[in-house]
Write a protein that holds these residues in place. Structure first.
Motif, PDB file in Angstrom:
ATOM      1  N   PHE A 349      -5.539  10.127   5.530  1.00  0.00           N
ATOM      2  CA  PHE A 349      -6.757   9.869   5.231  1.00  0.00           C
ATOM      3  C   PHE A 349      -7.629   9.219   5.964  1.00  0.00           C
ATOM      4  O   PHE A 349      -8.546   9.375   6.443  1.00  0.00           O
ATOM      5  CB  PHE A 349      -6.732   9.758   3.792  1.00  0.00           C
ATOM      6  N   ALA A 350      -6.829   8.078   6.121  1.00  0.00           N
ATOM      7  CA  ALA A 350      -7.593   6.810   6.810  1.00  0.00           C
ATOM      8  C   ALA A 350      -7.796   7.379   8.434  1.00  0.00           C
ATOM      9  O   ALA A 350      -9.040   7.125   9.031  1.00  0.00           O
ATOM     10  CB  ALA A 350      -6.814   5.670   7.011  1.00  0.00           C
ATOM     11  N   TYR A 351      -6.873   7.952   9.056  1.00  0.00           N
ATOM     12  CA  TYR A 351      -7.204   8.244  10.310  1.00  0.00           C
ATOM     13  C   TYR A 351      -8.001   9.555  10.410  1.00  0.00           C
ATOM     14  O   TYR A 351      -8.760   9.570  11.409  1.00  0.00           O
ATOM     15  CB  TYR A 351      -5.616   8.928  10.849  1.00  0.00           C
ATOM     16  N   ALA A 352      -8.019  10.558   9.703  1.00  0.00           N
ATOM     17  CA  ALA A 352      -9.085  11.652   9.679  1.00  0.00           C
ATOM     18  C   ALA A 352     -10.555  11.050   9.784  1.00  0.00           C
ATOM     19  O   ALA A 352     -11.344  11.512  10.366  1.00  0.00           O
ATOM     20  CB  ALA A 352      -8.749  12.353   8.544  1.00  0.00           C
ATOM     21  N   LYS A 353     -10.758  10.102   8.684  1.00  0.00           N
ATOM     22  CA  LYS A 353     -12.127   9.458   8.424  1.00  0.00           C
ATOM     23  C   LYS A 353     -12.444   8.846   9.838  1.00  0.00           C
ATOM     24  O   LYS A 353     -13.745   8.597  10.215  1.00  0.00           O
ATOM     25  CB  LYS A 353     -12.323   8.632   7.110  1.00  0.00           C
ATOM     26  N   ASN A 354     -11.423   8.110  10.434  1.00  0.00           N
ATOM     27  CA  ASN A 354     -11.722   7.327  11.801  1.00  0.00           C
ATOM     28  C   ASN A 354     -12.041   8.309  12.861  1.00  0.00           C
ATOM     29  O   ASN A 354     -13.122   8.030  13.664  1.00  0.00           O
ATOM     30  CB  ASN A 354     -10.504   6.471  12.100  1.00  0.00           C
ATOM     31  N   GLN A 355     -11.670   9.664  12.823  1.00  0.00           N
ATOM     32  CA  GLN A 355     -11.862  10.418  13.766  1.00  0.00           C
ATOM     33  C   GLN A 355     -12.996  11.322  13.081  1.00  0.00           C
ATOM     34  O   GLN A 355     -13.327  12.322  14.179  1.00  0.00           O
ATOM     35  CB  GLN A 355     -10.807  11.492  14.035  1.00  0.00           C
ATOM     36  N   GLY A 356     -13.870  11.070  12.203  1.00  0.00           N
ATOM     37  CA  GLY A 356     -14.998  11.705  11.825  1.00  0.00           C
ATOM     38  C   GLY A 356     -14.779  13.085  11.349  1.00  0.00           C
ATOM     39  O   GLY A 356     -15.463  14.190  11.504  1.00  0.00           O
ATOM     40  N   LYS A 357     -13.370  13.448  10.947  1.00  0.00           N
ATOM     41  CA  LYS A 357     -12.966  14.476  10.357  1.00  0.00           C
ATOM     42  C   LYS A 357     -13.001  14.549   8.498  1.00  0.00           C
ATOM     43  O   LYS A 357     -12.536  13.531   7.987  1.00  0.00           O
ATOM     44  CB  LYS A 357     -11.628  14.849  10.872  1.00  0.00           C
ATOM     45  N   GLU A 358     -12.989  15.591   7.906  1.00  0.00           N
ATOM     46  CA  GLU A 358     -13.130  15.782   6.336  1.00  0.00           C
ATOM     47  C   GLU A 358     -11.604  16.335   6.370  1.00  0.00           C
ATOM     48  O   GLU A 358     -11.391  17.417   6.749  1.00  0.00           O
ATOM     49  CB  GLU A 358     -14.226  16.879   5.975  1.00  0.00           C
ATOM     50  N   ALA A 359     -10.870  15.588   5.581  1.00  0.00           N
ATOM     51  CA  ALA A 359      -9.634  15.924   5.004  1.00  0.00           C
ATOM     52  C   ALA A 359      -9.299  15.707   3.621  1.00  0.00           C
ATOM     53  O   ALA A 359      -8.238  15.968   3.275  1.00  0.00           O
ATOM     54  CB  ALA A 359      -8.662  14.754   5.837  1.00  0.00           C
ATOM     55  N   SER A 360     -10.401  15.894   2.882  1.00  0.00           N
ATOM     56  CA  SER A 360     -10.293  15.934   1.220  1.00  0.00           C
ATOM     57  C   SER A 360      -9.558  17.018   0.826  1.00  0.00           C
ATOM     58  O   SER A 360      -8.527  16.677  -0.069  1.00  0.00           O
ATOM     59  CB  SER A 360     -11.789  15.829   0.739  1.00  0.00           C
ATOM     60  N   GLU A 361      -9.680  18.133   1.181  1.00  0.00           N
ATOM     61  CA  GLU A 361      -9.178  19.396   0.471  1.00  0.00           C
ATOM     62  C   GLU A 361      -7.748  19.416   0.921  1.00  0.00           C
ATOM     63  O   GLU A 361      -6.818  19.803   0.226  1.00  0.00           O
ATOM     64  CB  GLU A 361      -9.781  20.555   1.182  1.00  0.00           C
ATOM     65  N   LEU A 362      -7.292  19.164   2.235  1.00  0.00           N
ATOM     66  CA  LEU A 362      -6.034  18.802   2.904  1.00  0.00           C
ATOM     67  C   LEU A 362      -5.271  17.919   1.885  1.00  0.00           C
ATOM     68  O   LEU A 362      -4.009  18.287   1.601  1.00  0.00           O
ATOM     69  CB  LEU A 362      -6.030  18.591   4.271  1.00  0.00           C
ATOM     70  N   MET A 363      -5.870  16.788   1.773  1.00  0.00           N
ATOM     71  CA  MET A 363      -4.874  15.689   0.855  1.00  0.00           C
ATOM     72  C   MET A 363      -4.681  16.204  -0.436  1.00  0.00           C
ATOM     73  O   MET A 363      -3.795  15.967  -0.901  1.00  0.00           O
ATOM     74  CB  MET A 363      -6.033  14.586   0.855  1.00  0.00           C
ATOM     75  N   LEU A 364      -5.640  16.631  -1.100  1.00  0.00           N
ATOM     76  CA  LEU A 364      -5.514  17.361  -2.439  1.00  0.00           C
ATOM     77  C   LEU A 364      -4.484  18.326  -2.561  1.00  0.00           C
ATOM     78  O   LEU A 364      -3.608  18.432  -3.366  1.00  0.00           O
ATOM     79  CB  LEU A 364      -6.782  18.041  -2.957  1.00  0.00           C
ATOM     80  N   GLU A 365      -4.527  19.304  -1.350  1.00  0.00           N
ATOM     81  CA  GLU A 365      -3.227  20.400  -1.393  1.00  0.00           C
ATOM     82  C   GLU A 365      -2.136  19.697  -1.227  1.00  0.00           C
ATOM     83  O   GLU A 365      -0.999  20.157  -1.777  1.00  0.00           O
ATOM     84  CB  GLU A 365      -3.693  21.477  -0.303  1.00  0.00           C
ATOM     85  N   LEU A 366      -1.849  18.833  -0.309  1.00  0.00           N
ATOM     86  CA  LEU A 366      -0.671  18.137  -0.204  1.00  0.00           C
ATOM     87  C   LEU A 366      -0.215  17.356  -1.463  1.00  0.00           C
ATOM     88  O   LEU A 366       0.985  17.628  -1.844  1.00  0.00           O
ATOM     89  CB  LEU A 366      -0.884  17.059   0.872  1.00  0.00           C
ATOM     90  N   ILE A 367      -1.046  16.789  -2.306  1.00  0.00           N
ATOM     91  CA  ILE A 367      -0.670  15.613  -3.189  1.00  0.00           C
ATOM     92  C   ILE A 367      -0.195  16.622  -4.442  1.00  0.00           C
ATOM     93  O   ILE A 367       0.587  16.448  -5.054  1.00  0.00           O
ATOM     94  CB  ILE A 367      -1.688  14.779  -3.562  1.00  0.00           C
ATOM     95  N   GLN A 368      -0.791  17.860  -4.511  1.00  0.00           N
ATOM     96  CA  GLN A 368      -0.796  18.876  -5.750  1.00  0.00           C
ATOM     97  C   GLN A 368       0.413  19.569  -5.428  1.00  0.00           C
ATOM     98  O   GLN A 368       1.062  20.067  -6.478  1.00  0.00           O
ATOM     99  CB  GLN A 368      -1.805  19.685  -5.779  1.00  0.00           C
ATOM    100  N   SER A 369       1.123  19.456  -4.054  1.00  0.00           N
ATOM    101  CA  SER A 369       2.293  20.381  -4.046  1.00  0.00           C
ATOM    102  C   SER A 369       3.558  19.427  -4.003  1.00  0.00           C
ATOM    103  O   SER A 369       4.637  19.816  -4.091  1.00  0.00           O
ATOM    104  CB  SER A 369       2.406  20.709  -2.573  1.00  0.00           C
ATOM    105  N   ILE A 370       3.466  18.022  -4.569  1.00  0.00           N
ATOM    106  CA  ILE A 370       4.573  17.265  -5.107  1.00  0.00           C
ATOM    107  C   ILE A 370       4.554  17.243  -6.407  1.00  0.00           C
ATOM    108  O   ILE A 370       3.677  16.805  -6.903  1.00  0.00           O
ATOM    109  CB  ILE A 370       4.209  15.765  -4.169  1.00  0.00           C
ATOM    110  N   GLY A 371       5.677  17.056  -6.952  1.00  0.00           N
ATOM    111  CA  GLY A 371       6.196  16.905  -8.362  1.00  0.00           C
ATOM    112  C   GLY A 371       5.621  15.630  -8.913  1.00  0.00           C
ATOM    113  O   GLY A 371       5.296  14.643  -8.304  1.00  0.00           O
ATOM    114  N   PRO A 372       5.411  15.708 -10.295  1.00  0.00           N
ATOM    115  CA  PRO A 372       4.954  14.515 -10.890  1.00  0.00           C
ATOM    116  C   PRO A 372       5.839  13.091 -10.544  1.00  0.00           C
ATOM    117  O   PRO A 372       7.125  13.240 -10.716  1.00  0.00           O
ATOM    118  CB  PRO A 372       4.795  14.894 -12.332  1.00  0.00           C
TER     119      PRO A 372
END
Length: 422
Positions: A349-372
């Protein structure tokens, strides 16, 4: 009565504003209640009101009692010179500007309905765990789900702060930042700070050069944390001791005074020796670990990346000079999940922001694929009817509990606001 309730009432116009009068009996019309920025200075900026047909533009200050103006010494602060209306629950004293003109005051308790006040008092009555524990299970899914997304990114932004601090310390060396963050999380709660100090004390250029020989990496990591016996007994311990002394001279490294790591209360597989051996092997087998970490977006690929064992010595040891039955000591799935949640996603997330890229959807997809996650906070929310299907939801609930419930910020919380409307 607290100011946060008055802020809520004013911001969302939860009062009868059709026939308002100030305490001086002046007719009052609210055109714009202002912006609630929660900054220093007045509570609401750029408001517009009409007093006896005279239009005013400026700021609004809110207090429980009007005398709080003097209690907070606003009369000495030029930031309050542009206050056009003082909104209070109880008017117990007139308030004057520096030029001795009286600031118009609106006493809110005359205009707030009994129902709104009762809902507030019901919500803010102290419970055993959180204020809304008897009501949170009834909150609409739509409201709660939208709030969870906001909470998740708030928590992510909080985790981003130490990453950005490390980026500044390492002069924008993202590989070094990743190594430091991984080391900290390999140390878990008990040894995380010591592992971080260790990682920061070794230039990453040295880690990169020595990663081709796992024993050289182990010597650096174990030696820096003073884990290699001063008088080693077995051959491998002697090799690491000699290699560490050689590396100190070769790279002109300072021997940092780092607090001793803790073994107490850890299961053997979580001993700091084993975690350091795993960290060394991870970098030994992945000289391009940084590029892999920032490019992977699927949880299964992370499980494959971390599917490594320890070096041969540590397969038969938990501590130096003490042999044990052979075990490969691979990463558990739960440990990899913790790394993804607490290190990799915030880092990406921090690296993508530093590079000027939008990563919110990718972060959501990744975290939602991990069990509680499993902990006492999540268990308690579950008992209140708020159940979690994945780590996105558990991370959101941890943010809710720690940053809103524990701090009594019910009126800045979508759950609290929804319950006040009930």
């Amino acid at each position: 009565m607290k100011e946060d309730f008055l802020h809520y009432v004013w911001q969302y116009k939860k009062f009868d504003f059709s026939n308002l009068k100030t305490c001086a009996e002046d007719l009052l019309t609210i055109i714009n209640s202002g912006q609630y920025l929660q900054l220093s200075g007045p509570d609401f900026f750029n408001a517009q009101i009409v007093l006896n047909e005279q239009k005013w533009a400026g700021n609004i200050e809110i207090h429980v009692k009007s005398s709080d103006w003097y209690l907070h010494q606003h009369e000495k602060d030029q930031d309050y010179d542009n206050v056009i209306l003082h909104v209070v629950w109880e008017n117990d004293a007139p308030i004057f500007r520096k030029d001795n003109s009286e600031i118009p005051t609106l006493e809110l308790k005359k205009y707030v309905s009994k129902e709104v006040l009762e809902n507030y008092l019901k919500l803010k009555t102290q419970k055993s765990w959180i204020y809304c524990e008897n009501q949170i299970g009834s909150v609409e899914d739509f409201v709660l789900n939208n709030w969870k997304e906001r909470l998740f990114f708030e928590r992510l932004e909080r985790k981003e702060i130490p990453i950005l601090e490390l980026r500044r310390e390492t002069e924008n060396n993202w590989e070094a930042v990743l190594f430091c963050m991984l080391a900290k999380n390999f140390g878990l709660n008990t040894n995380g700070e010591m592992f971080l100090k260790m990682a920061k004390s070794i230039p990453f250029s040295v880690i990169r050069k020595e990663s081709f020989e796992v024993k050289n990496l182990e010597a650096l990591l174990f030696g820096t944390l003073d884990l290699i016996p001063a008088q080693p007994e077995d051959n491998y311990s002697k090799v690491l001791r000699n290699q560490f002394e050689y590396s100190i001279q070769k790279y002109q490294l300072d021997k940092k005074n780092i607090e001793p790591v803790q073994f107490f209360k850890h299961r053997p597989d979580n001993f700091p020796t084993i975690r350091l051996a795993q960290l060394a092997m991870l970098y030994h087998e992945n000289q391009n670990l940084f590029s892999k970490i920032i490019s992977i977006s699927k949880v299964d690929n992370f499980y494959s990346l971390f599917d490594i064992s320890v070096s041969d010595y540590w397969q038969t040891h938990y501590q130096f000079d003490k042999e044990s039955p052979r075990k490969k000591k691979k990463f558990s799935k739960s440990f990899v999940d913790l790394l993804i949640i607490n290190t990799i996603i915030p880092f990406q997330f921090a690296y993508a922001k530093n590079q000027g890229k939008e990563a919110s959807e990718l972060m959501l997809e990744l975290i939602q694929s991990i069990g509680p996650e499993k902990n006492t906070i999540i268990d308690k929310f579950s008992s209140l009817g708020v159940k979690s299907k994945n780590s996105f939801e558990t991370q959101s609930l941890l943010q809710l509990k720690n940053e809103y419930c524990n701090k009594g910020k019910c009126l800045q919380c979508a759950v609290g606001i929804q319950l006040l409307k009930a």
